[in-house]
Design a protein around this motif. Structure first.
Motif, PDB file in Angstrom:
ATOM      1  N   HIS A 177       0.827  -1.212   0.000  1.00 28.02           N
ATOM      2  CA  HIS A 177       0.000   0.000   0.000  1.00 28.02           C
ATOM      3  C   HIS A 177       0.859   1.258   0.000  1.00 28.02           C
ATOM      4  O   HIS A 177       0.372   2.345  -0.325  1.00 28.02           O
ATOM      5  N   GLN A 178       2.129   1.139   0.359  1.00 28.67           N
ATOM      6  CA  GLN A 178       3.033   2.289   0.402  1.00 28.67           C
ATOM      7  C   GLN A 178       3.740   2.541  -0.931  1.00 28.67           C
ATOM      8  O   GLN A 178       4.431   3.558  -1.084  1.00 28.67           O
ATOM      9  N   LEU A 179       3.570   1.632  -1.895  1.00 30.13           N
ATOM     10  CA  LEU A 179       4.238   1.749  -3.191  1.00 30.13           C
ATOM     11  C   LEU A 179       3.214   1.769  -4.324  1.00 30.13           C
ATOM     12  O   LEU A 179       2.109   1.255  -4.177  1.00 30.13           O
ATOM     13  N   GLU A 180       3.609   2.353  -5.452  1.00 27.52           N
ATOM     14  CA  GLU A 180       2.776   2.315  -6.646  1.00 27.52           C
ATOM     15  C   GLU A 180       3.684   2.204  -7.875  1.00 27.52           C
ATOM     16  O   GLU A 180       4.863   2.569  -7.828  1.00 27.52           O
ATOM     17  N   HIS A 181       3.124   1.693  -8.963  1.00 28.84           N
ATOM     18  CA  HIS A 181       3.913   1.502 -10.179  1.00 28.84           C
ATOM     19  C   HIS A 181       3.047   1.735 -11.401  1.00 28.84           C
ATOM     20  O   HIS A 181       1.818   1.747 -11.331  1.00 28.84           O
ATOM     21  N   ARG A 182       3.724   1.919 -12.526  1.00 31.57           N
ATOM     22  CA  ARG A 182       3.043   2.079 -13.807  1.00 31.57           C
ATOM     23  C   ARG A 182       3.966   1.600 -14.918  1.00 31.57           C
ATOM     24  O   ARG A 182       5.148   1.313 -14.692  1.00 31.57           O
ATOM     25  N   VAL A 183       3.416   1.535 -16.149  1.00 33.86           N
ATOM     26  CA  VAL A 183       4.198   1.250 -17.347  1.00 33.86           C
ATOM     27  C   VAL A 183       3.939   2.380 -18.328  1.00 33.86           C
ATOM     28  O   VAL A 183       2.781   2.721 -18.609  1.00 33.86           O
ATOM     29  N   THR A 184       5.003   2.976 -18.854  1.00 27.17           N
ATOM     30  CA  THR A 184       4.849   4.105 -19.766  1.00 27.17           C
ATOM     31  C   THR A 184       4.270   3.656 -21.111  1.00 27.17           C
ATOM     32  O   THR A 184       4.249   2.469 -21.437  1.00 27.17           O
ATOM     33  N   GLU A 185       3.808   4.619 -21.885  1.00 31.55           N
ATOM     34  CA  GLU A 185       3.172   4.350 -23.170  1.00 31.55           C
ATOM     35  C   GLU A 185       4.116   3.616 -24.121  1.00 31.55           C
ATOM     36  O   GLU A 185       5.309   3.914 -24.190  1.00 31.55           O
ATOM     37  N   VAL A 186       3.568   2.649 -24.837  1.00 32.37           N
ATOM     38  CA  VAL A 186       4.326   1.948 -25.880  1.00 32.37           C
ATOM     39  C   VAL A 186       4.288   2.784 -27.145  1.00 32.37           C
ATOM     40  O   VAL A 186       3.226   3.214 -27.600  1.00 32.37           O
ATOM     41  N   THR A 187       5.479   3.016 -27.718  1.00 33.63           N
ATOM     42  CA  THR A 187       5.581   3.813 -28.936  1.00 33.63           C
ATOM     43  C   THR A 187       6.249   2.980 -30.034  1.00 33.63           C
ATOM     44  O   THR A 187       6.455   1.785 -29.870  1.00 33.63           O
ATOM     45  N   GLY A 188       6.585   3.627 -31.133  1.00 30.99           N
ATOM     46  CA  GLY A 188       7.274   2.915 -32.206  1.00 30.99           C
ATOM     47  C   GLY A 188       6.333   2.085 -33.058  1.00 30.99           C
ATOM     48  O   GLY A 188       5.149   2.404 -33.201  1.00 30.99           O
ATOM     49  N   ASN A 189       6.851   0.969 -33.595  1.00 29.61           N
ATOM     50  CA  ASN A 189       6.099   0.171 -34.570  1.00 29.61           C
ATOM     51  C   ASN A 189       5.624  -1.184 -34.058  1.00 29.61           C
ATOM     52  O   ASN A 189       4.839  -1.849 -34.733  1.00 29.61           O
ATOM     53  N   PHE A 190       6.104  -1.596 -32.888  1.00 32.65           N
ATOM     54  CA  PHE A 190       5.805  -2.951 -32.430  1.00 32.65           C
ATOM     55  C   PHE A 190       5.103  -2.945 -31.077  1.00 32.65           C
ATOM     56  O   PHE A 190       5.366  -2.083 -30.232  1.00 32.65           O
ATOM     57  N   PRO A 191       4.204  -3.924 -30.841  1.00 29.50           N
ATOM     58  CA  PRO A 191       3.496  -4.001 -29.556  1.00 29.50           C
ATOM     59  C   PRO A 191       4.377  -4.550 -28.449  1.00 29.50           C
ATOM     60  O   PRO A 191       5.429  -5.153 -28.704  1.00 29.50           O
ATOM     61  N   ARG A 192       3.954  -4.337 -27.244  1.00 30.38           N
ATOM     62  CA  ARG A 192       4.590  -4.913 -26.055  1.00 30.38           C
ATOM     63  C   ARG A 192       3.674  -6.008 -25.515  1.00 30.38           C
ATOM     64  O   ARG A 192       2.543  -5.741 -25.102  1.00 30.38           O
ATOM     65  N   THR A 193       4.146  -7.246 -25.531  1.00 24.45           N
ATOM     66  CA  THR A 193       3.405  -8.372 -24.968  1.00 24.45           C
ATOM     67  C   THR A 193       4.124  -8.835 -23.712  1.00 24.45           C
ATOM     68  O   THR A 193       5.342  -9.023 -23.725  1.00 24.45           O
ATOM     69  N   ALA A 194       3.386  -9.002 -22.646  1.00 24.52           N
ATOM     70  CA  ALA A 194       4.016  -9.330 -21.363  1.00 24.52           C
ATOM     71  C   ALA A 194       3.164 -10.305 -20.570  1.00 24.52           C
ATOM     72  O   ALA A 194       1.945 -10.388 -20.741  1.00 24.52           O
ATOM     73  N   GLY A 195       3.837 -11.054 -19.720  1.00 25.51           N
ATOM     74  CA  GLY A 195       3.162 -11.832 -18.697  1.00 25.51           C
ATOM     75  C   GLY A 195       3.287 -11.069 -17.388  1.00 25.51           C
ATOM     76  O   GLY A 195       4.384 -10.631 -17.017  1.00 25.51           O
ATOM     77  N   ALA A 196       2.179 -10.855 -16.726  1.00 23.25           N
ATOM     78  CA  ALA A 196       2.179 -10.159 -15.443  1.00 23.25           C
ATOM     79  C   ALA A 196       1.514 -11.056 -14.410  1.00 23.25           C
ATOM     80  O   ALA A 196       0.528 -11.735 -14.717  1.00 23.25           O
ATOM     81  N   GLY A 197       2.061 -11.092 -13.212  1.00 24.73           N
ATOM     82  CA  GLY A 197       1.470 -11.950 -12.198  1.00 24.73           C
ATOM     83  C   GLY A 197       1.934 -11.596 -10.813  1.00 24.73           C
ATOM     84  O   GLY A 197       2.725 -10.663 -10.612  1.00 24.73           O
ATOM     85  N   TRP A 198       1.450 -12.377  -9.854  1.00 21.22           N
ATOM     86  CA  TRP A 198       1.713 -12.084  -8.452  1.00 21.22           C
ATOM     87  C   TRP A 198       1.991 -13.367  -7.681  1.00 21.22           C
ATOM     88  O   TRP A 198       1.242 -14.349  -7.797  1.00 21.22           O
ATOM     89  N   PHE A 199       3.052 -13.328  -6.901  1.00 23.99           N
ATOM     90  CA  PHE A 199       3.296 -14.370  -5.906  1.00 23.99           C
ATOM     91  C   PHE A 199       2.433 -14.021  -4.701  1.00 23.99           C
ATOM     92  O   PHE A 199       2.486 -12.897  -4.193  1.00 23.99           O
ATOM     93  N   THR A 200       1.636 -14.979  -4.271  1.00 24.88           N
ATOM     94  CA  THR A 200       0.588 -14.707  -3.296  1.00 24.88           C
ATOM     95  C   THR A 200       0.724 -15.556  -2.031  1.00 24.88           C
ATOM     96  O   THR A 200       1.450 -16.551  -2.008  1.00 24.88           O
ATOM     97  N   SER A 201       0.002 -15.157  -1.015  1.00 26.74           N
ATOM     98  CA  SER A 201       0.007 -15.890   0.252  1.00 26.74           C
ATOM     99  C   SER A 201      -1.003 -17.023   0.260  1.00 26.74           C
ATOM    100  O   SER A 201      -1.116 -17.747   1.257  1.00 26.74           O
TER     101      SER A 201
END
Length: 212
Positions: free
Chosen positions: A179-203
């Protein structure tokens, strides 16, 4: 170099782990180059190429903080992604690096941001699900995109703790979810897309965990 292979998790030398621990303590985020080896990465990206994406909006309360193209929950690529990272040996390594015990599962998604569209990923903390402990993002793009930089900071602070590009296929980074931190990803530019796997290690445990 730490890497997930068909034979399991390799490269977990004590000296490397100590260095990663120090960096994580300082930045609350570390890069893990080529976390997926080439053979597993090729199979995963091949399945992603066959997937049907759909437009998706992400909410924090009533606020939309992201829009993207997402892989459906029943897609084989997404099942493969979750299978690879639900690994008890990997859980113990994450706990050691982050000094955060209690990792019992992993839950992730696969998404794509296209340049020249309304796709974005604005500041948020990932704590809409309380069991999330550590976040992960891995580059699943063979073509080198522009932009798409991960940034993390303390809430209310204009100075970033770190910025991460991870533009090489298979490169990943992990970061603290708080709760004390925050994050973002900046805009994708250029000619190619950004494909990513995003996930969370959980309790909480996932339905399928690979024990090694």
């Amino acid at each position: 170099m730490i890497s997930i292979t068909k034979k399991g998790l390799i490269g977990c030398k004590n000296s490397a782990i100590e260095e990663l621990k120090g960096e994580f303590t300082k930045r609350q985020c570390i890069v893990l180059p080529q976390l997926l080896d080439n053979e597993l990465l090729d199979k995963l990206i091949s399945n992603i190429d066959d997937a049907s994406f759909y437009e998706r909006q992400h909410f924090a309360g009533n606020k939309i903080f992201a829009t993207d193209l997402s892989v459906p929950s029943k897609n084989v690529a997404l099942h493969q992604f979750n299978f690879l990272f639900n690994n008890t040996r990997l859980f113990r390594l994450i706990e050691t690096i982050t000094d955060l015990p209690g990792v019992r599962g992993f839950s992730g998604r696969i998404y794509r941001n296209l340049p020249g569209t309304s796709h974005f990923l604005d500041w948020h903390d990932d704590k809409s699900t309380p069991t999330r402990l550590i976040g992960l993002s891995i580059n699943l793009s063979y073509q080198r995109y522009e932009g798409g930089t991960f940034q993390i900071r303390k809430k209310g602070d204009k100075k970033y703790l770190t910025e991460v590009g991870c533009t090489n296929p298979g490169d990943a980074h992990i970061f603290k979810v708080s709760h004390q931190l925050e994050h973002r990803v900046t805009e994708v530019t250029g000619n190619f897309p950004r494909t990513a796997g995003a996930g969370w290690f959980t309790s909480e445990p996932a339905s399928l965990i690979l024990k090694q």
